[in-house]
Design a protein around this motif. Structure first.
Motif, mmCIF file in Angstrom:
data_model
loop_
_atom_site.group_PDB
_atom_site.id
_atom_site.type_symbol
_atom_site.label_atom_id
_atom_site.label_comp_id
_atom_site.label_asym_id
_atom_site.label_seq_id
_atom_site.Cartn_x
_atom_site.Cartn_y
_atom_site.Cartn_z
ATOM 1 N N GLY A 4 -4.786 -4.263 -9.979
ATOM 2 C CA GLY A 4 -5.064 -4.940 -8.480
ATOM 3 C C GLY A 4 -3.733 -5.405 -7.999
ATOM 4 N N LEU A 5 -3.184 -6.194 -9.101
ATOM 5 C CA LEU A 5 -1.578 -6.786 -8.135
ATOM 6 C C LEU A 5 -1.020 -5.738 -7.599
ATOM 7 N N THR A 6 -0.771 -4.437 -8.378
ATOM 8 C CA THR A 6 -0.022 -3.500 -7.892
ATOM 9 C C THR A 6 -0.264 -3.011 -6.638
ATOM 10 N N LEU A 49 -6.414 -3.824 0.497
ATOM 11 C CA LEU A 49 -5.659 -5.250 -0.085
ATOM 12 C C LEU A 49 -6.773 -6.048 -0.666
ATOM 13 N N SER A 50 -8.175 -5.928 0.047
ATOM 14 C CA SER A 50 -9.258 -6.821 -0.427
ATOM 15 C C SER A 50 -9.695 -6.028 -1.830
ATOM 16 N N TRP A 70 3.789 -4.434 0.978
ATOM 17 C CA TRP A 70 4.961 -3.808 1.362
ATOM 18 C C TRP A 70 5.206 -2.554 1.859
ATOM 19 N N MET A 71 4.246 -1.628 1.471
ATOM 20 C CA MET A 71 4.359 -0.252 2.016
ATOM 21 C C MET A 71 3.251 0.253 2.788
ATOM 22 N N PRO A 72 2.971 -0.356 3.911
ATOM 23 C CA PRO A 72 1.453 -0.230 4.515
ATOM 24 C C PRO A 72 1.520 1.082 5.121
ATOM 25 N N GLN A 73 2.599 1.834 5.140
ATOM 26 C CA GLN A 73 2.554 3.220 5.666
ATOM 27 C C GLN A 73 2.602 4.267 4.441
#
Lengths: 289, 323
Positions: free
Chosen positions: B291-293, A99-100, B300-303
């Motif tokens: 970057g935004l994607t 994320l970062s 939203w899809m951490p897995q």
């Protein structure tokens, strides 16, 4: 030779005080949110641009501009924490890391589009004041960076040790759930942490922008060195961070001056390797924040 | 899926992959597929380290680069053919990752990630400055193409994109098969045990440090092989290809589809090689969108995709626990 040595050492200490400001923010965010914020260098870059624009736009003198930029960046940090990082608190570390990275890519390239890639300089009124003592030569601007670094770390140490919010921050770093049960508003502590971290990074960026240059890609190398400082500092306390940042600044400056300038970005890693060899049981002494 | 089903799926995939050059004959498309193959090799090898052993490494592009330089220098200065130079690349990357692994794998989580990231920076600095060997930022041009022994027919060197395409498919298949055999073995179960709970694994008699170093060495060595392939495909290498940005790209490929599966890194590599090509029309905005994607995806899809699909199927098939 001796004069060159002391000159390089002085430069190293000044450099170290700048790394320290970035590393302290990383350390707080890491200790309290357990997120490795690779976008922290971009906060530093944005702080430098904010100072630049306040000075050129409002015609403000350097120091008030730095303070105003710090306040803007504090607000920015709060927004980033709320929008970007809060959804992933408590998730696996790789998520926070990616994320970062995404945030860092986004901010760098947005800055590249908006501010262009041309490096610029913050024209502070202290740049022309040269001081000479004991054969050393230093501009007032560089000494100011050292003074600002020292003052901010002093404030931060007092804040964390003695204020109610500071105590709450330490409690959250030790045990988030227990702190929540004791009635500490954990999410507000997260916001405060990000605000403080962004302010410190912004101050460092402004100083670097006045001494060296401001450009959209200035954040990336600094954030890695600041991470090295955080690891070397042992994740224990602020004093560890201060010592480690001075070490990294000195090694980089003296190595660059006496060994090879081209390899100066590699020296902090060698310092880390040395530390591993001397303390094979690990640098992290179990405690955190 | 039963045994027969698996065989059918594998055969269908193989047939599909072999037909690709007939469907996409343009050199540009084939180039993207070859790059996707190279990325798949990198992603599978990083998947062994991150997905199966649970050790976060941020210096995979460094081993990729060491392999590329090792192989290119071996073929240019020693005159070795690709098939031997490739081993030089893979071995030099493997030896360095063994040394680094022995040094840093006692660190956990964030600390390991940051230390390996800085190792990646160190390698870039050395590649840029050790001019007498690496020619610095100028890079190394004129790397020879891989050749085939004459007895296999008139097709003696890999000139066309189509031939490289088949070669990369063979490489990816070989590496994927190796990873598949490892993951299914006793060794693979030890690695997964370390990922799930290192203290528990140690208490059961698994020498965790040895297994972690093994996974790190193998992953680094395979990245070196991918680097060798890259060097003898592009025929020019320079330090800008092997920066930490590339390490992060590979990491995203591994995580994108699902890092705890074998197919995940391959799917991730394919999607994340083709997608940025489509984004090229966005011009200067490309990396902003990227970057935004990436941020939206992680929130939203951490897995990863596989995880998201799994969650969806468990939700629809109520009562059955998810896999």
């Amino acid at each position: 030779m001796i004069a060159v040595f002391f000159q390089q050492a002085l430069n190293g200490i000044i450099l170290g005080s700048l790394y320290m400001l970035v590393a302290l923010g990383l350390f707080l965010i890491f200790g309290i949110l357990e997120v490795t914020n690779f976008a922290h260098g971009e906060f530093y870059m944005l702080g430098a641009f904010a100072t630049l624009f306040v000075m050129t736009g409002l015609g403000a003198p350097f120091l008030p501009a730095v303070v105003l930029a710090m306040l803007c960046m504090a607000a920015f940090g709060i927004v980033v924490e709320r929008v970007v990082f809060r959804p992933i608190v408590g998730k696996p570390l790789i998520n926070g890391m990616l994320l970062s990275f995404g945030l860092s890519t986004f901010l760098t390239n947005a800055a590249l589009l908006l501010f262009t890639a041309d490096p610029r300089k913050i024209e502070s009124e202290f740049a022309q004041v040269h001081l000479r003592f004991l054969g050393l030569h230093v501009t007032l601007e560089r000494l100011l960076a050292l003074a600002v670094g020292t003052a901010l770390v002093g404030f931060l140490a007092y804040f964390i040790q003695h204020t109610k919010t500071g105590k709450a921050m330490r409690a959250v770093a030790q045990d988030r759930i227990a702190a929540q049960m004791a009635g500490i508003p954990v999410f507000r502590i997260y916001a405060v942490t990000f605000a403080i971290g962004s302010m410190l990074a912004s101050a460092a960026g402004s100083m670097v922008g006045a001494i060296f240059l401001v450009s959209p890609d200035m954040g990336w190398t600094v954030v890695l060195k600041a991470f090295i400082v955080v690891i070397l500092g042992g994740m224990g306390n602020i004093r560890g961070i201060v010592c480690a940042s001075l070490c990294v600044g000195l090694v980089e400056s003296l190595g660059g001056g006496f060994v090879s300038y081209a390899y100066k970005d590699a020296y902090p890693f060698l310092l880390l390797v040395l530390a591993f060899l001397l303390r094979p049981e690990g640098l992290v002494g179990g405690r955190k924040a | 899926m039963n045994r027969a089903g698996r065989w059918i799926a594998a055969l269908c995939t193989a047939a599909g992959l072999l037909c690709v050059p007939a469907l996409f004959s343009l050199d540009y498309y084939l180039h993207i597929f070859v790059m996707a193959g190279i990325h798949a090799m990198l992603a599978i090898s990083l998947g062994l380290i991150i997905g199966f052993t649970g050790q976060v490494s941020l210096c995979h592009a460094a081993f990729y680069g060491i392999g590329a330089y090792g192989s290119a220098l071996a073929s240019l200065t020693l005159g070795l053919p690709f098939w031997l130079a490739m081993w030089a690349g893979g071995l030099s990357a493997g030896v360095l990752s063994y040394a680094l692994g022995r040094l840093v794998l006692r660190l956990r989580g964030h600390f390991l990630a940051i230390t390996t990231a800085f190792f990646g920076v160190l390698v870039t600095v050395v590649l840029n400055n050790w001019v007498s060997v690496t020619k610095g930022p100028m890079g190394i041009p004129g790397i020879p193409r891989p050749g085939l022994p004459v007895f296999l027919g008139s097709w003696t060197t890999f000139e066309s994109r189509v031939s490289y395409y088949y070669l990369v498919v063979a490489f990816v298949a070989g590496i994927a098969y190796l990873a598949y055999r490892i993951v299914g073995s006793r060794l693979g179960r030890a690695l997964i045990a370390i990922r799930e709970n290192e203290e528990l694994a140690q208490s059961l008699g698994i020498e965790t440090m040895r297994y972690k170093v093994f996974a790190f060495t193998l992953g680094g060595g395979l990245a070196g092989v991918a680097g060798a392939f890259y060097a003898h495909y592009i025929l020019f290498i320079s330090p800008v290809t092997f920066t930490i940005g590339e390490s992060i790209n590979i990491l995203v490929m591994v995580v994108f589809a699902g890092m705890t599966t074998l197919a995940g890194p391959i799917i991730g590599a394919a999607i994340l090689t083709i997608l940025p090509e489509l984004l090229r029309m966005a011009g200067a905005l490309r990396l902003v969108i990227y970057g935004l994607t990436l941020m939206a995806f992680i929130v939203w899809m951490p897995q990863g995709i596989v995880g998201a699909v799994r969650e969806l199927t468990t939700r629809t098939r109520t009562g059955k626990p998810g896999g």
